[in-house]
Design a protein around this motif. Sequence first.
Motif, PDB file in Angstrom:
ATOM      1  N   MET A   1       1.191  -1.391   0.003  1.00 35.48           N
ATOM      2  CA  MET A   1      -0.323   0.477   0.238  1.00 35.48           C
ATOM      3  C   MET A   1       0.890   1.255   0.268  1.00 35.48           C
ATOM      4  SD  MET A   1      -3.110  -1.073  -0.476  1.00 35.48           S
ATOM      5  CE  MET A   1      -3.882   1.063   0.355  1.00 35.48           C
ATOM      6  N   TYR A   2       1.397   1.566   1.067  1.00 38.25           N
ATOM      7  CA  TYR A   2       2.663   2.316   0.913  1.00 38.25           C
ATOM      8  C   TYR A   2       3.088   2.457  -0.749  1.00 38.25           C
ATOM      9  CZ  TYR A   2       6.528   5.022   1.991  1.00 38.25           C
ATOM     10  OH  TYR A   2       7.922   6.237   2.624  1.00 38.25           O
ATOM     11  N   ARG A   3       3.745   1.761  -1.058  1.00 37.52           N
ATOM     12  CA  ARG A   3       4.401   1.937  -2.605  1.00 37.52           C
ATOM     13  C   ARG A   3       3.539   2.658  -3.436  1.00 37.52           C
ATOM     14  NH1 ARG A   3       7.116  -3.157  -6.299  1.00 37.52           N
ATOM     15  NH2 ARG A   3       6.848  -2.443  -8.396  1.00 37.52           N
ATOM     16  N   LEU A   4       1.983   1.630  -3.426  1.00 40.22           N
ATOM     17  CA  LEU A   4       0.941   2.151  -4.551  1.00 40.22           C
ATOM     18  C   LEU A   4       0.820   4.252  -4.557  1.00 40.22           C
ATOM     19  CD1 LEU A   4      -1.374  -0.788  -4.796  1.00 40.22           C
ATOM     20  CD2 LEU A   4       0.417   0.375  -6.461  1.00 40.22           C
ATOM     21  N   THR A   5       0.702   4.363  -2.810  1.00 40.30           N
ATOM     22  CA  THR A   5       0.342   5.595  -2.718  1.00 40.30           C
ATOM     23  C   THR A   5       0.891   6.475  -3.202  1.00 40.30           C
ATOM     24  OG1 THR A   5      -1.351   4.638  -0.652  1.00 40.30           O
ATOM     25  CG2 THR A   5      -0.231   6.533  -0.303  1.00 40.30           C
ATOM     26  N   LEU A   6       2.390   6.219  -3.002  1.00 37.55           N
ATOM     27  CA  LEU A   6       3.906   6.801  -3.365  1.00 37.55           C
ATOM     28  C   LEU A   6       3.748   6.786  -4.652  1.00 37.55           C
ATOM     29  CD1 LEU A   6       4.553   6.842  -0.094  1.00 37.55           C
ATOM     30  CD2 LEU A   6       6.628   6.844  -0.726  1.00 37.55           C
ATOM     31  N   GLU A   7       3.325   6.561  -5.436  1.00 37.58           N
ATOM     32  CA  GLU A   7       3.497   5.971  -7.631  1.00 37.58           C
ATOM     33  C   GLU A   7       2.546   7.079  -7.133  1.00 37.58           C
ATOM     34  OE1 GLU A   7       3.268   1.918  -7.708  1.00 37.58           O
ATOM     35  OE2 GLU A   7       5.268   1.710  -7.964  1.00 37.58           O
ATOM     36  N   TYR A   8       1.382   6.862  -6.848  1.00 37.78           N
ATOM     37  CA  TYR A   8       0.338   7.781  -7.084  1.00 37.78           C
ATOM     38  C   TYR A   8       0.168   9.074  -6.643  1.00 37.78           C
ATOM     39  CZ  TYR A   8      -4.533   9.811  -7.061  1.00 37.78           C
ATOM     40  OH  TYR A   8      -5.879  10.452  -6.956  1.00 37.78           O
ATOM     41  N   SER A   9       1.174   9.535  -5.557  1.00 39.73           N
ATOM     42  CA  SER A   9       1.564  10.985  -5.043  1.00 39.73           C
ATOM     43  C   SER A   9       2.014  11.557  -5.709  1.00 39.73           C
ATOM     44  CB  SER A   9       2.139  10.654  -4.036  1.00 39.73           C
ATOM     45  OG  SER A   9       0.463  10.096  -2.684  1.00 39.73           O
ATOM     46  N   ASN A  10       3.537  10.711  -6.213  1.00 41.18           N
ATOM     47  CA  ASN A  10       4.520  11.384  -7.300  1.00 41.18           C
ATOM     48  C   ASN A  10       3.542  11.938  -9.482  1.00 41.18           C
ATOM     49  OD1 ASN A  10       6.976  10.682  -5.908  1.00 41.18           O
ATOM     50  ND2 ASN A  10       7.513   8.609  -6.459  1.00 41.18           N
ATOM     51  N   GLY A  11       2.964  11.438  -9.402  1.00 46.45           N
ATOM     52  CA  GLY A  11       2.280  11.319 -10.650  1.00 46.45           C
ATOM     53  C   GLY A  11       1.246  12.453 -10.071  1.00 46.45           C
ATOM     54  N   VAL A  12       1.164  12.524  -8.965  1.00 41.33           N
ATOM     55  CA  VAL A  12       0.056  13.823  -8.459  1.00 41.33           C
ATOM     56  C   VAL A  12       0.925  15.351  -8.489  1.00 41.33           C
ATOM     57  CG1 VAL A  12      -1.016  15.688  -6.642  1.00 41.33           C
ATOM     58  CG2 VAL A  12      -1.568  13.127  -7.535  1.00 41.33           C
ATOM     59  N   ALA A  13       2.172  15.389  -7.918  1.00 41.20           N
ATOM     60  CA  ALA A  13       3.236  16.060  -8.335  1.00 41.20           C
ATOM     61  C   ALA A  13       3.411  16.339  -9.676  1.00 41.20           C
ATOM     62  CB  ALA A  13       4.256  15.656  -7.399  1.00 41.20           C
ATOM     63  N   ARG A  14       4.122  15.346  -9.910  1.00 41.38           N
ATOM     64  CA  ARG A  14       3.917  15.810 -11.692  1.00 41.38           C
ATOM     65  C   ARG A  14       3.098  16.605 -12.038  1.00 41.38           C
ATOM     66  NH1 ARG A  14       7.948  13.344 -14.610  1.00 41.38           N
ATOM     67  NH2 ARG A  14       8.167  15.093 -17.118  1.00 41.38           N
ATOM     68  N   GLY A  15       2.180  16.431 -11.828  1.00 39.49           N
ATOM     69  CA  GLY A  15       0.888  17.390 -12.727  1.00 39.49           C
ATOM     70  C   GLY A  15       1.009  18.795 -12.071  1.00 39.49           C
ATOM     71  N   ILE A  16       0.921  18.428 -10.732  1.00 37.86           N
ATOM     72  CA  ILE A  16       0.919  19.848 -10.364  1.00 37.86           C
ATOM     73  C   ILE A  16       1.551  21.201 -10.980  1.00 37.86           C
ATOM     74  CG2 ILE A  16       1.547  20.705  -8.310  1.00 37.86           C
ATOM     75  CD1 ILE A  16      -0.048  18.633  -6.327  1.00 37.86           C
ATOM     76  N   PHE A  17       3.066  20.507 -10.592  1.00 36.79           N
ATOM     77  CA  PHE A  17       4.553  21.484 -11.839  1.00 36.79           C
ATOM     78  C   PHE A  17       4.039  21.281 -12.930  1.00 36.79           C
ATOM     79  CE2 PHE A  17       7.325  19.168  -8.157  1.00 36.79           C
ATOM     80  CZ  PHE A  17       7.198  21.247  -8.222  1.00 36.79           C
ATOM     81  N   ASP A  18       3.553  20.112 -13.650  1.00 41.13           N
ATOM     82  CA  ASP A  18       2.966  20.816 -14.918  1.00 41.13           C
ATOM     83  C   ASP A  18       1.906  22.132 -14.832  1.00 41.13           C
ATOM     84  OD1 ASP A  18       4.252  18.844 -16.148  1.00 41.13           O
ATOM     85  OD2 ASP A  18       2.710  17.491 -16.208  1.00 41.13           O
ATOM     86  N   PHE A  19       0.662  21.738 -14.372  1.00 45.13           N
ATOM     87  CA  PHE A  19      -0.412  23.372 -14.084  1.00 45.13           C
ATOM     88  C   PHE A  19       0.799  24.382 -13.672  1.00 45.13           C
ATOM     89  CE2 PHE A  19      -3.228  25.543 -11.234  1.00 45.13           C
ATOM     90  CZ  PHE A  19      -3.928  26.136 -12.256  1.00 45.13           C
ATOM     91  N   LEU A  20       2.182  24.504 -12.164  1.00 43.91           N
ATOM     92  CA  LEU A  20       1.885  25.581 -12.355  1.00 43.91           C
ATOM     93  C   LEU A  20       3.159  26.296 -13.369  1.00 43.91           C
ATOM     94  CD1 LEU A  20       3.841  24.607  -8.643  1.00 43.91           C
ATOM     95  CD2 LEU A  20       1.696  26.208  -9.332  1.00 43.91           C
ATOM     96  N   ARG A  21       3.581  25.494 -14.518  1.00 39.90           N
ATOM     97  CA  ARG A  21       3.973  25.952 -15.400  1.00 39.90           C
ATOM     98  C   ARG A  21       3.080  26.696 -16.263  1.00 39.90           C
ATOM     99  NH1 ARG A  21       5.742  21.121 -17.221  1.00 39.90           N
ATOM    100  NH2 ARG A  21       7.155  21.068 -15.267  1.00 39.90           N
ATOM    101  N   GLU A  22       2.291  26.180 -16.742  1.00 41.29           N
ATOM    102  CA  GLU A  22       1.042  27.360 -17.272  1.00 41.29           C
ATOM    103  C   GLU A  22       0.727  28.119 -16.540  1.00 41.29           C
ATOM    104  OE1 GLU A  22      -1.074  24.055 -18.455  1.00 41.29           O
ATOM    105  OE2 GLU A  22       0.716  22.750 -20.174  1.00 41.29           O
ATOM    106  N   ASN A  23       0.733  28.154 -14.969  1.00 43.12           N
ATOM    107  CA  ASN A  23      -0.078  29.613 -13.886  1.00 43.12           C
ATOM    108  C   ASN A  23       0.619  29.546 -13.942  1.00 43.12           C
ATOM    109  OD1 ASN A  23      -3.373  28.645 -16.140  1.00 43.12           O
ATOM    110  ND2 ASN A  23      -2.128  27.353 -15.110  1.00 43.12           N
ATOM    111  N   PRO A  24       1.452  30.121 -14.041  1.00 40.98           N
ATOM    112  CA  PRO A  24       2.755  30.899 -12.535  1.00 40.98           C
ATOM    113  C   PRO A  24       2.023  31.731 -11.685  1.00 40.98           C
ATOM    114  CG  PRO A  24       3.372  31.958 -14.598  1.00 40.98           C
ATOM    115  CD  PRO A  24       1.988  30.712 -14.700  1.00 40.98           C
ATOM    116  N   ILE A  25       0.868  31.868 -11.523  1.00 47.24           N
ATOM    117  CA  ILE A  25       0.172  33.166 -10.559  1.00 47.24           C
ATOM    118  C   ILE A  25      -0.399  32.498  -9.218  1.00 47.24           C
ATOM    119  CG2 ILE A  25      -2.183  32.567 -11.630  1.00 47.24           C
ATOM    120  CD1 ILE A  25      -2.512  35.405 -10.590  1.00 47.24           C
ATOM    121  N   PHE A  26      -0.055  30.688  -9.801  1.00 46.66           N
ATOM    122  CA  PHE A  26      -0.120  29.506  -8.524  1.00 46.66           C
ATOM    123  C   PHE A  26       0.788  29.511  -7.873  1.00 46.66           C
ATOM    124  CE2 PHE A  26      -4.168  28.870 -11.356  1.00 46.66           C
ATOM    125  CZ  PHE A  26      -5.306  29.661 -10.115  1.00 46.66           C
TER     126      PHE A  26
END
Length: 415
Positions: A1-26
Amino acid sequence: MYRLTLEYSNGVARGIFDFLRENPIFIAVWILAAFGAGYLIYRLITWVPAASGSGIPQVKGNVMLGHKISGIPILIVRFICGIIGALFGLSVGREGPSVHIGAATAEPIAEKVSDDELEKRMMLTSGAAAGLSAAFSAPISAMLFALEEIHHSFSEYVLIAGLASAVVADIIASFIFGMKPVLDFVAVPDIDLNIYLWLIPCGILAGGLGWLMNRSYMSMRALFSKIPGWLALTIALLIALPVGLFIPEALGGGEEAVEIAERAEVGLLFMITMLAVKIVFSCTSFGSGVPGGIFMPILAIGALGGASIGMIMTEFGMPSAYVCNCAVMCMAGTLASSLRTPVTAVMLITEMTGSLIHLLPLAICVLIAYAASGRLKTRPIYRLLLTDIMEKDQSLQENAGPTMSQLIEEERQAA
C-alpha cells in the motif's frame, strides 16, 4: 500500500508542476503550502523522532543493538510524511521507509507471539526484508540485504526468516496488488569480451560517486542541523520548485531518471546537468530530515553517471549500443560503493534485468567500484547514519536491550 500510494502521489506531483508551469500565478499558493507542509512534517517527526530519515539505520539499531521500536506511531508518521514528500516531488526513495514500515509492522506481532528476544529480533528482520521485497519486487536481493547490510554476517536464522518473508511479500505484491519491478529495463545487450576494458572507467566513476554521495549526505545533514527543524524541511520543499518547473525528470526517487539514462536518447550536456541536479536535490531532500530513503536516488545517480561516461567513451571508440550497459553497471557499482554491500548490488540489478548473462560484467564493475571507494576510505552510509543518530540521542543506547551477537551466542550455548 505504501508503494502504491507514493507512486500515485509522485504522479500527482508531476501534474502539479505541469500546472504551475502553465499558470505561474499559483506558485505563491504552492509556496504557502510548502511552509505548511514543512511545519506539519516537523511536528510529526518531533512526535516520533525515529520516523525521520531513511529508516534502515533505525532498523539496524533495533535488530543489532536492541534499540526499542515504536511500531504503530512509526507506521502513521511514515505514511503521512511519505505522501507529503511525494506530493512535493522530493528526491527521496521509498525503500528505506518500506524497510522501517516492515519492521514496525512486525514489532506488535512479535510481542504477541513470542517471549524470546532472539525470535523477536528475527521477526523484525523478516518484516524489514518483506518491506524491501515489496518496494522493489526483488525478494532474493531483500534476503541478501538482511544478511549483508542489517546483520553484516551469515546466519541460518536470518537466511530462513528473510527469504520466507521476502518471497511471501513479493507474491502478495505481484499477484494481489499487480506490482511489477520498479525498474523494468529494456533489452540490455550482452557485452563482448573486447568491451570489458570499458568497465574499468565505469567502475572507478561508480566508486567516486558512492564516496561523493556519502560525503554529501552527511555534510548536508550537519548543515541542516544548525537551523530550526521546520525551516530545514521547508527549504528542502522549496528547492523542489525550480527542479519541478525546469527539470521535472529529476523529481521523485529517480525511476524516470534511470529510464532516461538507460535509453540515452538525450544529449550529453542534458545528462550531465541531470546528474548534477539529482545529486544536489537528493542531498538537500534527505539532509533536511524528511522521512525518505536514499537507495533509489543513489541508483538513479549511478545510472546517470554511467550513461554520461558511456556517451563520452563512445567518442573514443566504444560502440554506442553499450551506453545502456554503462548505466546499468555504474548503477550497481555506485550502490555497492555507498552501502558497501557488493553482493546485494549485483543481485538487485540481476533481478531487475531479468537475465544472468550480465552477472560477470556486473560483478567486475561492482568489484572495481568497491575497491575504488575503499581507496577513498568510504564508510557504509547506513553505518554513518546510525552513528549520527546515536550521537544525537544518547537515550537509545541507555535503554537498549542485549545486542544480536549476545543473543545468538546465548542461543548456541543453550543448544
